[in-house]
Every structure is written in C-alpha cells, then in structure tokens.
Motif scaffolding. Structure first.
Motif, mmCIF file in Angstrom:
data_model
loop_
_atom_site.group_PDB
_atom_site.id
_atom_site.type_symbol
_atom_site.label_atom_id
_atom_site.label_comp_id
_atom_site.label_asym_id
_atom_site.label_seq_id
_atom_site.Cartn_x
_atom_site.Cartn_y
_atom_site.Cartn_z
ATOM 1 N N ALA D 340 0.830 -1.208 0.000
ATOM 2 C CA ALA D 340 0.000 0.000 0.000
ATOM 3 C C ALA D 340 0.867 1.263 0.000
ATOM 4 O O ALA D 340 0.611 2.202 -0.755
ATOM 5 C CB ALA D 340 -0.943 0.003 1.214
ATOM 6 N N GLU D 389 0.915 -1.334 -10.409
ATOM 7 C CA GLU D 389 -0.122 -2.304 -10.754
ATOM 8 C C GLU D 389 0.148 -3.667 -10.111
ATOM 9 O O GLU D 389 -0.782 -4.393 -9.750
ATOM 10 C CB GLU D 389 -0.227 -2.423 -12.279
ATOM 11 N N VAL D 390 1.433 -4.012 -9.992
ATOM 12 C CA VAL D 390 1.770 -5.294 -9.370
ATOM 13 C C VAL D 390 1.433 -5.270 -7.884
ATOM 14 O O VAL D 390 0.930 -6.253 -7.326
ATOM 15 C CB VAL D 390 3.262 -5.602 -9.598
ATOM 16 N N LYS D 392 -0.802 -3.353 -6.436
ATOM 17 C CA LYS D 392 -2.262 -3.325 -6.261
ATOM 18 C C LYS D 392 -2.839 -4.728 -6.430
ATOM 19 O O LYS D 392 -3.774 -5.117 -5.728
ATOM 20 C CB LYS D 392 -2.896 -2.383 -7.286
ATOM 21 N N ARG D 393 -2.275 -5.453 -7.368
ATOM 22 C CA ARG D 393 -2.687 -6.835 -7.581
ATOM 23 C C ARG D 393 -2.489 -7.665 -6.319
ATOM 24 O O ARG D 393 -3.349 -8.464 -5.936
ATOM 25 C CB ARG D 393 -1.815 -7.368 -8.720
ATOM 26 N N ILE D 395 -2.455 -6.578 -3.252
ATOM 27 C CA ILE D 395 -3.458 -6.165 -2.259
ATOM 28 C C ILE D 395 -4.809 -6.760 -2.615
ATOM 29 O O ILE D 395 -5.519 -7.292 -1.756
ATOM 30 C CB ILE D 395 -3.540 -4.624 -2.194
ATOM 31 N N ALA D 396 -5.160 -6.679 -3.887
ATOM 32 C CA ALA D 396 -6.471 -7.181 -4.307
ATOM 33 C C ALA D 396 -6.595 -8.671 -4.026
ATOM 34 O O ALA D 396 -7.649 -9.152 -3.609
ATOM 35 C CB ALA D 396 -6.698 -6.896 -5.790
ATOM 36 N N GLU D 399 -7.421 -9.213 -0.495
ATOM 37 C CA GLU D 399 -8.817 -8.828 -0.247
ATOM 38 C C GLU D 399 -9.785 -9.872 -0.790
ATOM 39 O O GLU D 399 -10.782 -10.199 -0.157
ATOM 40 C CB GLU D 399 -9.116 -7.470 -0.903
ATOM 41 N N LEU D 400 -9.483 -10.361 -1.974
ATOM 42 C CA LEU D 400 -10.383 -11.350 -2.576
ATOM 43 C C LEU D 400 -10.390 -12.634 -1.745
ATOM 44 O O LEU D 400 -11.437 -13.246 -1.558
ATOM 45 C CB LEU D 400 -9.964 -11.639 -4.028
ATOM 46 N N ARG D 401 -9.228 -12.985 -1.234
ATOM 47 C CA ARG D 401 -9.193 -14.184 -0.392
ATOM 48 C C ARG D 401 -9.908 -13.946 0.934
ATOM 49 O O ARG D 401 -10.567 -14.825 1.470
ATOM 50 C CB ARG D 401 -7.749 -14.617 -0.133
ATOM 51 N N ARG D 402 -9.787 -12.722 1.443
ATOM 52 C CA ARG D 402 -10.457 -12.380 2.702
ATOM 53 C C ARG D 402 -11.955 -12.652 2.614
ATOM 54 O O ARG D 402 -12.581 -13.083 3.584
ATOM 55 C CB ARG D 402 -10.222 -10.898 3.008
ATOM 56 N N MET D 403 -12.521 -12.378 1.455
ATOM 57 C CA MET D 403 -13.967 -12.521 1.315
ATOM 58 C C MET D 403 -14.347 -13.916 0.824
ATOM 59 O O MET D 403 -15.534 -14.220 0.715
ATOM 60 C CB MET D 403 -14.492 -11.489 0.324
ATOM 61 N N ALA D 404 -13.355 -14.725 0.480
ATOM 62 C CA ALA D 404 -13.691 -16.073 0.034
ATOM 63 C C ALA D 404 -14.192 -16.857 1.249
ATOM 64 O O ALA D 404 -13.755 -16.628 2.378
ATOM 65 C CB ALA D 404 -12.464 -16.742 -0.573
#
Lengths: 410, 410, 410, 410
Positions: D340, D389-390, D392-393, D395-396, D399-404
């Motif tokens: 970040a 971009e790398v 941010k990827r 971080i994303a 985040e995506l795993r957090r919500m899985a």
C-alpha cells in the motif's frame, strides 16, 4: 502516538461485533419491510425498539459518552477507544447507531446538555435522552445564509421580560420529524450589536412550543430519512429565560465545543460504511460473471479493490490520530487533524461506494443494496458542519502561519 | 466534419428555447406541486397534458424521429440537427422530453416498431405512441445476469403451437409504471442452442397479457421516478407468433440497432443537464456571501466554473462528431465515438453537478434545486446500456487492432 | 462550425505524413546520436540541415504562415487547415517543427516582424528567418515577477537621445542558445508612468548587442534543450530608436496579438505528442508479457488506452473549434476556447504520456523512448504563456459575466 | 499500534535536524556548484566527503542498520524508530542519505551481505560498505523482460567447474557509475529447469571482473544521476563458486527479503521530499504577487496546501503502521501495508510536488529549485521494485481471499 485500543475497547468490540452479526444485520431487511409497510417515512419501526432493548441488555448503550456512568450505562470511553466501535456501527448506519443510543444529533445534544444545561434541563431532557426514551434535534443551519460561517445565523432571540421571543427559520434540523422528538436545541442571536462571536446564544426549546412550526422534511437525494431533516419556522415562539444554555453570548462557544466529537464520530462511521461497501464490491465481483469470467478477475476491478483498501487504511489511521490528539492534548490542538478527517473521510467513503455501485450495475442504484443510500448520506457529510472548502481553509491558514517568520504551531 | 446545424435546426432551436422559457421552466414548480399533492409516485400530473398539447400546437413534436412525417408531426431531423434540440430538452430532463414526445424509452421503441414491426404492430402500438397517447417500456435487463453482455439474457420464449410462452424476470423496464403504459418490448431467448448472437428474439407484449406481473418500481438513489423502473415477472405469459419483431434470432441485431440513437440522445441531454447545473452553480456563487465576499470571488470556485466550461465544450463537440458520423457513415463506423460519449458525457455531467451541489451547500441535496435529482439520474447513465467498462473495452479493442500489424480501422 | 480541412490541407497532410515516415522518424536516432557524440547540448546536428533542405524541396516549409507567399514558400493556410499539420509535426516535437521552419518561438517572432516590423526589420531579420537561415528568441518572462501577468515586466527601456538603453533580466528566452540565433525580440517598459497597459514596448535586439549577456541555459526536468531556454542579462544595452516594433507603449498589444496563434500551435502539437504516446503505449502493451499474458490483455491497461482515446478525441475537437473561431470571428471572440485548450491540451497530453510511461516500466523514464522528454515539455506548457490558473480565471470571468443580469457574451 | 518513536529515536531526530540545518542544506548549493564545475555527471564532489566525516563524527552513521554495532556505528534502530529519520533525510534526497551512509542500494546490499554473505564477503565488501569507503550496485532488472515479475530474469549463471559463467544484460543498476563502486550483487538463473521460484541465484561480482561491461548510464527524465543507473553487459564473466549468496536457487528468496526494508525506506524518504515541496510551495505562494495580492491569498492555492497536508498526514501514518508491523509481526504479515505505501507514497509525493511546481511557475522546472528533480525521482518509484499495478494486484488478491468463504487473513 499509541493508537492501540485499550482492553476495555477490545472487549466492547467483541461484544459489538456479536451484536451486529446476531441482531443488526438480520434486522436490516425487517426494518426495510416495516418501513415500507407503514407507508410513513417517519415511522418508528418496532424492530428498532427490540434492538434498543437488546443493546441495553448487552451493555452496548451510550458508548459514545465520554463520562462513565452506571446510571445511564455509559462506559466512559476515550475517543480512541470509541473510534473502532463507531466504525463498526457505521457498517449499518441507519440502524446500529440509534439502536445503541449513539446517533447524531442526540449524542451532541446530550453532551451540550451535560456541559451547559441547568439541573432542570438535565432532569427534563438529558435523562430521557440518555435512556433513549426521547429524541432531540439541533436547529442551527438556516436556509438564507451560508452555514459555513456559524456567526451568520439570523434567527432572533429577543429578550422580553422573563422570556425570549424567537423569530426565524432553520433547516436541516435532523431528528425533528422523529416520532419521539421532544426538544430542539436552537442557536440564534440575542444581541446583534455584540462582538461577532458573542452575538449568539443557544436555547433549549420544547418542540411543542407555540410558534414553532415544522414545515417539512427535506429529502437528501431522493431519500426522506426516517428521522427527518426539518425546515422549522419560529414565529414569536416564547421560551422562559431558563431556556438559555450557559450564558447569553455563549452560543458560538457552545457550537464549537459541540463540533469536535460530532465530526470525529461521523468520520469513524464513514470508515465503517466504506468497509461495508468494499465488502459488497468484492462479494459482487466474485459472484458476477461477464464475458466468461468473474468480474473479480479483471485487473481494473482489482485496482479498484486495492485503491479502496489503501485509502481506507490511510483515513482510518488519520481518524485514530485525531482521536488520540483529542484525548491527549484537546480539541483545539487537534483542529488540523479534525479538519483533515472531516474533508478526507467522506471523500474516501464516496470513492469506495461509487466503485461498489459501478460493480453492482443497476442494482447498486436501488435499495436492494445499501450503496445508493450510503452514497447520498456520505455526500451530505461534505456539506454538513461546514463544506470541505471551509475546513481546507482552516488547514491552509495553519500551514501559512507555520511558514511565516517566527511562528510555530502551538 | 461540418457540425453546423442546418437552417431548419436553428429554427427549431429558436422555437424550442421559446417553449422552454414560456412553458417548461414555469411548469417545473407546478409539476412538483401536482406530484407532491397526488401522493402517488406514478401520478400523471395534469400540467404534462397541457404541455404536450402546447408542444404539438407549436410543432415541437417527435423531433427525435429520423423520418419526416406530416402525419405524426416529425420533421425528420438528422442526428446532428437533433443534437442541440435534445441538449436543450436536457435542461429540464424530467419534463421537457416527455412534453415533446422525445423521451426514452418510447423513442427507441418507436424506432424499433418502425423498422421491425408488422403492419399490425404499427397500427396498434406505433401510431398511438407517435401521438403520445400511450407509453411503452423496454424489457431487456435482468436482475440475475450482467446487463453489460446482451447475449446473457435468460428469459425464455418457448414456441408452443401458434404462441410463444414467456418465462423469466426483467428489471429496469423504465416507463412500465407510467399510467399510460400499454406495451412492452421484450428481449428473450427463443433458441438456446443457436449461435451466441442468434439465440435472442424480441417481441411486442401487451402489458395486460396474463402472466405478466409488475412487481415493483425500483428506486434510483431514493427517487421513485414517475415513469417507474419496473421489475417484471413473466410466468407462462403467452403471446401469438405475430408478436415477433423481425425474425426469430434477430433479437441481438435489433438491440444493437436500437442502441446507437438511444445512447446519443442520452448524451445530448446530459450536456443540457450539465449546462443547467453550471448556470445554477454560477448563480448561487454570485448570490451567496461567506466570510465577507461572494463565493464567486474565490479562486477555487472560479476554477470549478472554468473546468466545467472546458469539459462541457469538449464533450459537446464529441457528441456532435458522433452524431455527424452516424448521419454520414453510419452507426457502425461511429462505434468508437458512440462508446466514447457514452462514457464521457455522464462523467462530465456528474462532475459539473457535483461541484454545483457543493456550491449550494445543504440546499443542493434537497429538491429545492434539481441538482441531486440530476446527479442520481446521470449516475444511472454510467450503468444503463452497459457500464463504462464495457464501452472502454470496445474502444480499447479497436485501438489494439489499429496497432496490430497490417490492420486499419475501416 | 465546419471543421473539415480543405482540399489543400488534405494534400499537405498526405505530403507531410510521407515526409514523417520517410525522413523524420528515421532521423530521430540519427539526431540522438549526433547530439550525444557532439557532447554539446546546443549543437546543431547535421541531420537537421538535411531535413530542412528536404522539407523545402517538398514544399513543406513555413506551413504555419497565415500569408501565402511564393517567395518564402508558405501556402497561407488558415488555422483550421494548419491544425492537422501541426498535430502531425507534434509527433516528433524535437525535430519536425524546426525541420519545416514551423517551430516556436520563431513562428511567433516572424508574425510579429511581419505585422509590426519596419522594412529594415523585415529585410534584416524576417527574410532570413523565413528562409530558416537564422533563429530568434523572445525575451519576455522575467525571473523576478510572475509571468502570469504580462504587465508585470520590469526590464527598463529608457530613451536616451537616438537610443534606448536596456537594463533588466529575462529568462526562458527559448532559442537564445541556438547556434543560429541572431536576434531577440524583447519586451520591456518605456514609460512606467503610463497607464498599466501602455507602459510596455517591444524591440528588436541583435543578440550580439554589447551589454546583452546570455548567462545560462535553463534545464527543464534535467533536459538542457538544444535550442536553450536562456537567462539573459541586459546591462546598459543600447539599441537605436528604430529597434522599436510599432510604437512606444504598444508592447502589451503586440504580446496579445502574438499569443493567440502561438498557443493554438502548441496545443495542436500537444495532440500529436499525445497520439504518439498512445501508439507507444499500445505497442509496448502488446509486446510485453507479465504473469503469462501480454499486458495489453489486462483490463486496467485497456481502460487507460480507452480513456486516452476519449480524451484525445475531445481535445482535438476543441482545438479545431478554437482554430475555426480564430479564422472566422477572430482571436478575441475565440478567447474562451483559446484559454480552454491552453489548459486542457497539455493536461490531457500529460495524462496520456504518464500512462504510457507506466506501461513502459523503467524504460519509459530513459531516452530510449521519447516519453520522459514528452512529459517534461508538456509540463512546461502548463506554465508557459501563463499558468493554467490564469486561463481558468479568464474563462470564469466570462462565465460570471454571462450570468450577470443583462449581460450577453458578445 | 503504538507509533510513538522511542526516546533514542527522538534524540537522533534532534541530532539529525541539527545536522540538516547546519550542514546538509548549506551544502546543497555547494554540491550543485561542484557538480556543475566538474563537467562530469558522475563526479564525486568534495563536499560529500566532508559531510560524511561530519556525519560520522556526530554519530549519524548507518542509522538504517537494524543491528546495533559499535564497530560500524549503527544504533540498531527498529523500522519505526528509523522512519522519522529517513523522512528527514528525504528532505534533501540527493545528499543527506549518502552523507549518512543510508542510501539505496547500498543499504539493501549491506543487509543482504550481512544475512547471506560468507565471512569472506563480509570482510571484503560489507566492512568497507559499512565504513562508507566503497559503493555497490544491485543488478536485477533487465531490459528485455518485465521487472514486475522477478522470476522473469534471464541472465545466465552457468556452473563451469569451480566457476560460474555469467551472460546477460542488466539495467537500472543504480550506483554502478559511482566512482567508488566496487561490487555488484547480481541476480540470474542457475537452473532454468528448477521450479519457478528456485531457478534464481544471487552472486557477489566485483565490478572489475573481466566480461563485465558498463555500457552507459540511463537518464531519468533528463537527469543523469551522479550515482548512475547503469546498463551492464555480462559476457562470459567468470566468478568463483564462492560468489554465491546463500545457496543455488535462493535468489528469489533473497530478493524478497531485500525488498521489505528497501521499500519502506523509499517511502519514508518520499514523505520528507513531499514535506519539503510543501514548504517550498507555501514559501513561494507567500512571496509571489499576482494581480495585486500574494498567491497565498487565493482559495485555489490554499486548497492545494490543505490537500497536500491532508495527504501527507495520511501516508505518514500508513508508513508508520507498516514499519510497526514489520517490527512486530514481520515483513510477511505487513505485506499489504508495504504494498500500500509502495503505491501511495510516491503518488502523494508527486501530487504535492506537482502543485509546488505549478506555484513556482517556470522556475519550478529548472534546477534553481529541487522540485523538478524531486518529481523525476519520485516518478521512478512508481516503477522501481515493481510498478504500482503489481502491488495493487497483491493487495487485491489478499482482499479477494479475505472474502472467500472460510478464509481469514492470517
């Protein structure tokens, strides 16, 4: 600069998270249904009463209150300890704060009555507010003058024997359409010839005072909020001398005292709202498939998710710093940080919510998701308590003085 | 690249501006009052009927229609000639387009019926639409699938003898709650085994067809629009074979044909909306005084005004170019420009409106000014007919091919 | 509002494109090598001489010049006709404009000499400038005062007998380090007691005038441009009375006359620069592979490409409109549009270039690609001829007057 | 979450501030003059030697080093304690870090040698690096492959008897043109058939190894930095087996270990750079007068000042949080925060610097102020160690795993 929450705050967080999971989130659809069925924008939905009882039973009541009191159940948390709790409440901003008696403007009004009210005020208004039995409104903003400059208010409060006679027009008096609203705290001018910051006074005005007329509830975007943002006309409304908070001419001072905590509470909740919007965005992006793959796989959406996370982390820390400064050196020393979060928190929340809406497609504009409502209400925060531009001006002036020869920020 | 409007267009502009000044703007508060008094979000306010009569009398009727016709009063203007007219209508987007029978989705539906309808369709539905006697809705978007990919629709249209049986769910069918709405144009799948772009068909479905159930109107940022954005359930709704527009499998093709003009009309109106927001911003900035001087004197507000002017000028020219291309080389050759304005016009309008709201303070959020409503409706345009991201993807693909070896944009 | 280029312009476009392909682009690496080998930032690389000869031979000479002349080979194109040509030159901004004698500040200086010079000035300076035999600089900006307000200049031009005595300091006199630079056009004050806009005069000053000292070349983001941006000290530099352009006190007027075309030429070239950056971005994105696929496949990069295309299309049209207005109603009537493109064109170019740099990774910062140089030079355009803020102020003032009661933009 | 610096850190801050005021800032013009006079971009200006001696004498040496050591004078500060010191150094980024032996890439190289070097490496290279007697470079990035994916490197390190033979090309090897540079740490592939993350090894390569050819220094924008960003060709360069750091296949692991602190140091310095730019902006705005009043009085400039303050406060806190996490739970657990700040710190610095340039007018582009140089170097940080971009990827993905379902961020 220790932002770690105390053990007590952590315990409250745990209790609060449990309450959110078990009661608040499940109550959201019930609330929506009860409101819709009532056909009355200002209806008091039964589910809220149950939530309040449950919150009280769980000791999640008056958490905002800076003073510890067994009587009214407030733990007396510092701003820093309250911050993560307010954030969590902000995840369900229509229901959670009120369910725990932590909603604006009642919180600010309770603080004002506590600090500046007479014993009679406390008995008559503060006690039932602390118990969540009544609601209150704050009548400060006026349609005819810019609210960014609090000295501008025009409502007249003319002394006449043992009374004051109030004449003028207010609006954005939130809560004034709440079925339980019983009292207004009103800012006006008692002496137009006094120095600029001593012309104003603040008074406690029962809502049923003759001459007080609630004209309408103002919509925010298309939302007519349950608590109501009222336009109120005062026509020869008479209150006794004892309606005065503190002394004549203290109105501006009280308004400043009131603003610090109010602003930070809003900012804390904004973060919770942004977190919820981010969760919704991620969830939708994972479930929605376009052109053969989940939206979440796309690099532009991943960028939005990452940018949202970065921005939320930054603003949360700045809110915590403001809270910590208020706790340790006081509101005045924290004024740059308070102004900064007042500007940045809603802007960041709006960016996150807007991205979430975009990921939701048309559904994001409806009330099937809370995003459009989140957006509308965060947008108001860029104007309420002074527009962004006024707060930036405050910050710039401190910076300009910092660089002036021989000056140091105290 | 001649964007000059023809003499005819200029004459219509003059007539239209006069109509706006004498009838439309004065009708706005009347409209608001009639709507409020009715207590019915889908009420047909009498003022609209008068405006329609007046518009017809002034020859300001069906201006959008590409074909000249004395019968239905359309002058047969090119896209370029219509552009400035649509822009002017966009200054009062809730009233002006409908008052002149130029409102979506009726315009698109009329074009579809004209191009692909049977004689029976034309007689039964097109004629009264052209006369402004009935309204129509377009049922395309579905809650369960991403609308950004039109091939996604799931509503089934199963042939059964002389009929088709429709089963599925649509939403954002605008106009379906209009008291005059009589007919839906519905997109669904007649053959799920056909090639991807040949599975879809489009049918004309009377709104009172048994099995067609309008479930609710969807709010947009709290606004329940008068015409309604409906969620509609189709349960074994039966229509005759003759309901088909063009042939089986032509649905996707028709949807593409329909989109070009629809998109550009929206963009034209967005510019008018932005211009009105800019006017309101300037007017407010000149009248409002803070800290001793008009807001309009401040350099930050002047920057907003200038940036708004710059952005509006740029997007207007791009819309004109798209219109000119559509007129001269056709929708397909104009696809980059159409995609570009679809992305840029609402975004620019939103920026201008947001600044105007900020200058208005709290008043900007209410319905005392049209700004919050403008914002909400422009925000929908970043999603309607496909989200920004889909249109950017289209543009990027053309650019990527442009740079591929041996390729030239045709 | 007809932006279509004339047949002649189209023919020049074709010839110019051919010249770019066959000579300019291939010359870029040669130019770089010759400059590097010379070890002299202000070296005159032989390749430029060849390009100039070739351009002349092809009739691509003095295209900028508004007057047709066989003598100096200028076709006398309108602004609208020149716009696409300047754009194409902007694709190779270091070489192409100078190769065709269309580079600033010589172009502006030639126009000033044409309009306001004496026969002697024309013979001695204008003719060799038109022939590309000498170069010239424009000494206007001063380090001690804000250049955003042209009346601010302080250089003194004191009459003394048959001469003027010049004392003061200028900087950002571009071209003054060019090996061929022979003459400066200097703005200063002849009468500090005259009305604000009549204090200034403009004079033609041979660069070898005693008392004229070129102190240094100013770097721009580390780049020491070949033509040089000079700081120049004038210490009792004496010029004859005949050095005066037009009359005493006409300096401000001349500076305004000079600015219109100069600004629009810069903006046209900015668009070409942006187009080239976009091409480079796409090319790189297609060739570079990360995490197993070409960068061009990623949705975030596709968004950048699409946004760049949209922005370039919009600004090109606005530049064309400004050119068309200048041609048809004159610079004064075009002032809002000229100010608008002065603000928007470099900002859009900077956005596109910055994205292209990001796609190139580290290579984008080096001189292996022209992107960093593009960025640095576009960045200067947000300051040269007045910063963005001054131009926005101009636009805002027109808008504010537009809305003032009884006022119409003439 | 206690971000308060320790008593030791505060003492170092005080000493460092004194050193900056008395030595570093006064040395800036001297440094510029010595560099200019030398005519050699890679000159070692004498003033730097004096500053190093003074820094050592004041105990301001190797402050970055995580291990306390009397021998090499490092206090062994935590990341949190070092953060405010690095920020202060960042106010004079060309001089201060090197003057105190805290400059990249030497710092990272020293850490790598400390952790993974042999005794021989430590004696030969680490010791003189710690003493500031030699400089070192890090050869990782290659022109032919995207540096955003470290597994991409292609340089071959083929075992051949007791030696490795190196063949390949590196670039952006910063420091390699420093007159004192003696050694390179090189990443390459020892086994292209191993699993993706085990193919790479890292080796210590004396700069004078036959077959190592430094081709050129790469400019950044137009700046040829003193330390040099080199392109280096390895042609059959032979190093002994003992050149290996850790083991064969450990290259990727070492590169990851190296990145954490390196990134955070850069971010800390970015904040200092931004603070200095803000100071310069304010100072200039107060001194420069346009249209009759100081630029600092204008509301748009005040907005820029305030926005800069807000953004700096936010990013500083996030950097402190990342430092605190690295200190308390380790780099891996801090990976979201490190990513970040890697994205946000340079972006915020760039925004602040760009505003400062705009306030400075043309002067802001030159080297009379450090702003253009600041901009160029902060811009590189959006690319160095992987483009935004790398990160941010990264971080994303968290985040995506957090919500899985069933996943929690450990």
């Amino acid at each position: 600069m220790d932002f770690a929450p105390s053990q007590r705050s952590l315990e409250y967080q745990e209790k609060l998270l449990d309450f959110m999971d078990r009661h608040i989130y499940p109550a959201e659809p019930v609330y929506a249904e009860q409101m819709a069925e009532s056909g009355d924008a200002n209806f008091d939905p039964p589910v809220l009463k149950s939530l309040k009882a449950e919150a009280k039973a769980r000791g999640l009541w008056n958490l905002f209150h800076p003073h510890e009191s067994e009587e009214w159940g407030s733990p007396g948390l510092s701003n820093l300890d309250y911050a993560p709790l307010a954030e969590i409440m902000g995840r369900s901003p229509q229901i959670a704060p009120e369910a725990m008696n932590c909603n604006a403007p009642d919180t600010g009004n309770m603080e004002v009555l506590q600090l500046f009210g007479t014993d009679e005020h406390k008995k008559q208004w503060l006690r039932p507010l602390l118990a969540g039995e009544i609601a209150s409104a704050f009548a400060m903003t006026e349609p005819a003058v810019a609210s960014s400059d609090a000295t501008n208010v025009r409502l007249r409060m003319d002394a006449d024997g043992d009374e004051y006679v109030l004449n003028g027009r207010k609006w954005f008096a939130s809560n004034a359409l709440h079925p339980h609203c019983k009292v207004l705290i009103v800012m006006g001018k008692t002496d137009v010839d006094a120095p600029t910051h001593r012309q104003q006074s603040m008074m406690v005005v029962p809502i049923d005072t003759p001459g007080v007329r609630i004209l309408r509830g103002l919509p925010v975007f298309g939302y007519l909020d349950r608590e109501g943002h009222a336009e109120i006309l005062f026509e020869n409304a008479r209150v006794p001398r004892s309606a005065l908070l503190a002394g004549e001419g203290d109105g501006f001072m009280i308004s400043q005292a009131r603003l610090g905590p109010g602003r930070i509470h809003h900012c804390m909740r904004s973060i919770g709202t942004a977190e919820r919007a981010l969760d919704l965005m991620i969830d939708r992006a994972q479930k929605r498939v376009t052109f053969g793959e989940p939206v979440a796989n796309r690099a532009n959406i991943q960028d939005w998710i990452a940018e949202s996370r970065i921005e939320i982390e930054m603003i949360r820390l700045l809110v915590l710093k403001a809270a910590w400064l208020m706790d340790t050196v006081g509101n005045r020393e924290a004024r740059v940080e308070i102004a900064a979060i007042k500007v940045a928190a809603p802007q960041i929340a709006l960016k996150v919510i807007d991205r979430a809406i975009q990921v939701h497609g048309g559904a994001g504009m409806t009330d099937d998701f809370p995003l459009a409502s989140f957006f509308a209400h965060q947008r108001t925060l860029r104007l309420a308590d002074g527009p962004d531009e006024v707060h930036k001006r405050t910050i710039a002036q401190v910076e300009l003085r910092r660089m002036a020869p021989g000056w140091h920020r105290s």
